[in-house]
Design a protein around this motif. Structure first.
Motif, PDB file in Angstrom:
ATOM      1  N   GLY A  24      -4.936  48.804  32.402  1.00 48.10           N
ATOM      2  CA  GLY A  24      -4.337  48.516  31.107  1.00 48.10           C
ATOM      3  C   GLY A  24      -4.787  49.451  30.011  1.00 48.10           C
ATOM      4  O   GLY A  24      -4.026  49.761  29.080  1.00 48.10           O
ATOM      5  N   LYS A  25      -6.016  49.941  30.110  1.00 47.10           N
ATOM      6  CA  LYS A  25      -6.554  50.812  29.064  1.00 47.10           C
ATOM      7  C   LYS A  25      -5.930  52.202  29.068  1.00 47.10           C
ATOM      8  O   LYS A  25      -6.178  52.986  28.156  1.00 47.10           O
ATOM      9  N   VAL A  26      -5.126  52.484  30.076  1.00 45.30           N
ATOM     10  CA  VAL A  26      -4.352  53.728  30.054  1.00 45.30           C
ATOM     11  C   VAL A  26      -3.311  53.671  28.940  1.00 45.30           C
ATOM     12  O   VAL A  26      -2.949  54.687  28.350  1.00 45.30           O
ATOM     13  N   ARG A  27      -2.861  52.444  28.617  1.00 45.63           N
ATOM     14  CA  ARG A  27      -1.779  52.272  27.642  1.00 45.63           C
ATOM     15  C   ARG A  27      -2.225  51.667  26.316  1.00 45.63           C
ATOM     16  O   ARG A  27      -1.576  51.852  25.301  1.00 45.63           O
ATOM     17  N   THR A  28      -3.312  50.906  26.324  1.00 47.76           N
ATOM     18  CA  THR A  28      -3.751  50.249  25.097  1.00 47.76           C
ATOM     19  C   THR A  28      -5.257  50.028  25.141  1.00 47.76           C
ATOM     20  O   THR A  28      -5.836  49.868  26.219  1.00 47.76           O
ATOM     21  N   ASP A  29      -5.889  50.016  23.978  1.00 40.02           N
ATOM     22  CA  ASP A  29      -7.342  49.847  23.925  1.00 40.02           C
ATOM     23  C   ASP A  29      -7.781  48.429  24.269  1.00 40.02           C
ATOM     24  O   ASP A  29      -8.911  48.211  24.714  1.00 40.02           O
ATOM     25  N   ASP A  30      -6.895  47.470  24.064  1.00 43.23           N
ATOM     26  CA  ASP A  30      -7.267  46.071  24.267  1.00 43.23           C
ATOM     27  C   ASP A  30      -6.186  45.347  25.078  1.00 43.23           C
ATOM     28  O   ASP A  30      -5.407  44.554  24.538  1.00 43.23           O
ATOM     29  N   PRO A  31      -6.118  45.614  26.397  1.00 44.14           N
ATOM     30  CA  PRO A  31      -5.068  44.989  27.204  1.00 44.14           C
ATOM     31  C   PRO A  31      -5.257  43.482  27.345  1.00 44.14           C
ATOM     32  O   PRO A  31      -6.381  42.981  27.376  1.00 44.14           O
TER      33      PRO A  31
ATOM     34  N   PRO B 181      -2.089  43.881  33.612  1.00 45.37           N
ATOM     35  CA  PRO B 181      -2.378  44.113  32.196  1.00 45.37           C
ATOM     36  C   PRO B 181      -1.109  44.355  31.384  1.00 45.37           C
ATOM     37  O   PRO B 181      -0.185  45.035  31.840  1.00 45.37           O
ATOM     38  N   VAL B 182      -1.070  43.801  30.191  1.00 49.39           N
ATOM     39  CA  VAL B 182       0.052  44.044  29.285  1.00 49.39           C
ATOM     40  C   VAL B 182      -0.487  44.307  27.884  1.00 49.39           C
ATOM     41  O   VAL B 182      -1.641  44.008  27.579  1.00 49.39           O
ATOM     42  N   THR B 183       0.363  44.847  27.040  1.00 52.65           N
ATOM     43  CA  THR B 183       0.008  44.986  25.631  1.00 52.65           C
ATOM     44  C   THR B 183       0.318  43.672  24.918  1.00 52.65           C
ATOM     45  O   THR B 183       1.083  42.842  25.420  1.00 52.65           O
ATOM     46  N   LYS B 184      -0.245  43.496  23.749  1.00 51.85           N
ATOM     47  CA  LYS B 184       0.020  42.278  22.972  1.00 51.85           C
ATOM     48  C   LYS B 184       1.500  42.167  22.623  1.00 51.85           C
ATOM     49  O   LYS B 184       2.051  41.066  22.555  1.00 51.85           O
ATOM     50  N   GLU B 185       2.133  43.328  22.427  1.00 51.22           N
ATOM     51  CA  GLU B 185       3.551  43.339  22.070  1.00 51.22           C
ATOM     52  C   GLU B 185       4.438  42.893  23.234  1.00 51.22           C
ATOM     53  O   GLU B 185       5.511  42.328  23.030  1.00 51.22           O
ATOM     54  N   GLU B 186       4.005  43.147  24.459  1.00 50.20           N
ATOM     55  CA  GLU B 186       4.801  42.798  25.646  1.00 50.20           C
ATOM     56  C   GLU B 186       4.613  41.354  26.089  1.00 50.20           C
ATOM     57  O   GLU B 186       5.434  40.814  26.831  1.00 50.20           O
ATOM     58  N   LEU B 187       3.514  40.747  25.670  1.00 50.54           N
ATOM     59  CA  LEU B 187       3.071  39.474  26.243  1.00 50.54           C
ATOM     60  C   LEU B 187       4.151  38.400  26.235  1.00 50.54           C
ATOM     61  O   LEU B 187       4.471  37.817  27.283  1.00 50.54           O
ATOM     62  N   GLU B 188       4.717  38.113  25.094  1.00 50.59           N
ATOM     63  CA  GLU B 188       5.689  37.019  24.985  1.00 50.59           C
ATOM     64  C   GLU B 188       6.912  37.273  25.864  1.00 50.59           C
ATOM     65  O   GLU B 188       7.387  36.370  26.563  1.00 50.59           O
ATOM     66  N   PHE B 189       7.393  38.515  25.858  1.00 56.38           N
ATOM     67  CA  PHE B 189       8.579  38.846  26.649  1.00 56.38           C
ATOM     68  C   PHE B 189       8.322  38.633  28.141  1.00 56.38           C
ATOM     69  O   PHE B 189       9.155  38.061  28.853  1.00 56.38           O
TER      70      PHE B 189
END
Length: 211
Positions: A164-171, A129-137
């Motif tokens: 993933g939900k430990v870090r973001t609501d929508d992993p 799981p990643v956040t939307k901000e991490e995805l491209e990187f």
């Protein structure tokens, strides 16, 4: 609660899930939680806080651990090896191992340990799981360890979402081609019931999971 059935061994809950009988009491839910947090911290992050000797693969002597806990925590004078074994054997995530009088955590370390004696993964696909901000990187650079020594992968989409939900609501869930990675010589180890660890995942094995 944690208890032991004379016929079926350790279990969590009031009654044995196999025979329905009430076994011998070992620990309350509160004690399970406190001891579990202590074990996770000592075996993964700060064994030096209680002057525990930990070897290169993360193993700690059970007797030394018990003595250290009893000295540092007045509320744990009742603690015996049986309690540790019961906790480990019933852990829902399979986070620990006991072998030959030693105990260790099998994943989640921030201290340097070798885990190459764990069983190698035998699955074709894993998830991360990643956040939307991490995805491209990550799609451009691959998966590197962040706050832990290893990259931790999930064996199912559901577990990846949960992590993933430990870090973001929508992993955002990434799919890892574990079969191809293994064929290329990448070592991936099964470290828990649904957790797999490796040193690095190259971007060529990573794709966005189709929804």
């Amino acid at each position: 609660m944690l208890a032991v059935c004379p016929d079926h061994g350790y279990y969590r809950g009031e009654f044995c899930p196999k025979c329905g009988k009430k076994g011998r009491f070992l620990m309350s839910d509160k004690e399970i939680d406190i001891l579990g947090r202590l074990l996770a911290g000592l075996l993964r992050h700060f064994p030096d806080k209680l002057n525990l000797k930990i070897d290169g693969r993360g193993w700690v002597d059970i007797k030394e651990l018990l003595d250290a806990l009893k000295i540092s925590r007045s509320g744990f004078q009742w603690l015996r090896e049986e309690h540790l074994r019961a906790l480990v054997e019933t852990d829902p995530k399979g986070r620990y191992q006991i072998y030959g009088g030693m105990i260790r955590a099998t994943y989640g370390h921030t201290i340097e340990v070798k885990l190459d004696d764990l069983p190698e993964a035998d699955v074709d696909v894993l998830y991360y799981p990643v956040t939307k901000e991490e995805l491209e990187f990550i799609l451009e650079s691959g998966l590197h360890p962040s706050d832990r020594r290893k990259v931790h992968l999930s064996g199912s989409i559901e577990k990846a979402i949960e992590a993933g939900k430990v870090r973001t609501d929508d992993p955002v869930i990434l799919k890892i081609d574990a079969k191809r990675a293994r064929e290329d010589g990448v070592k991936i180890y099964k470290a828990g019931k649904d957790v797999y660890v490796t040193d690095f995942v190259d971007k060529k094995y990573i794709s966005l999971l189709d929804k």
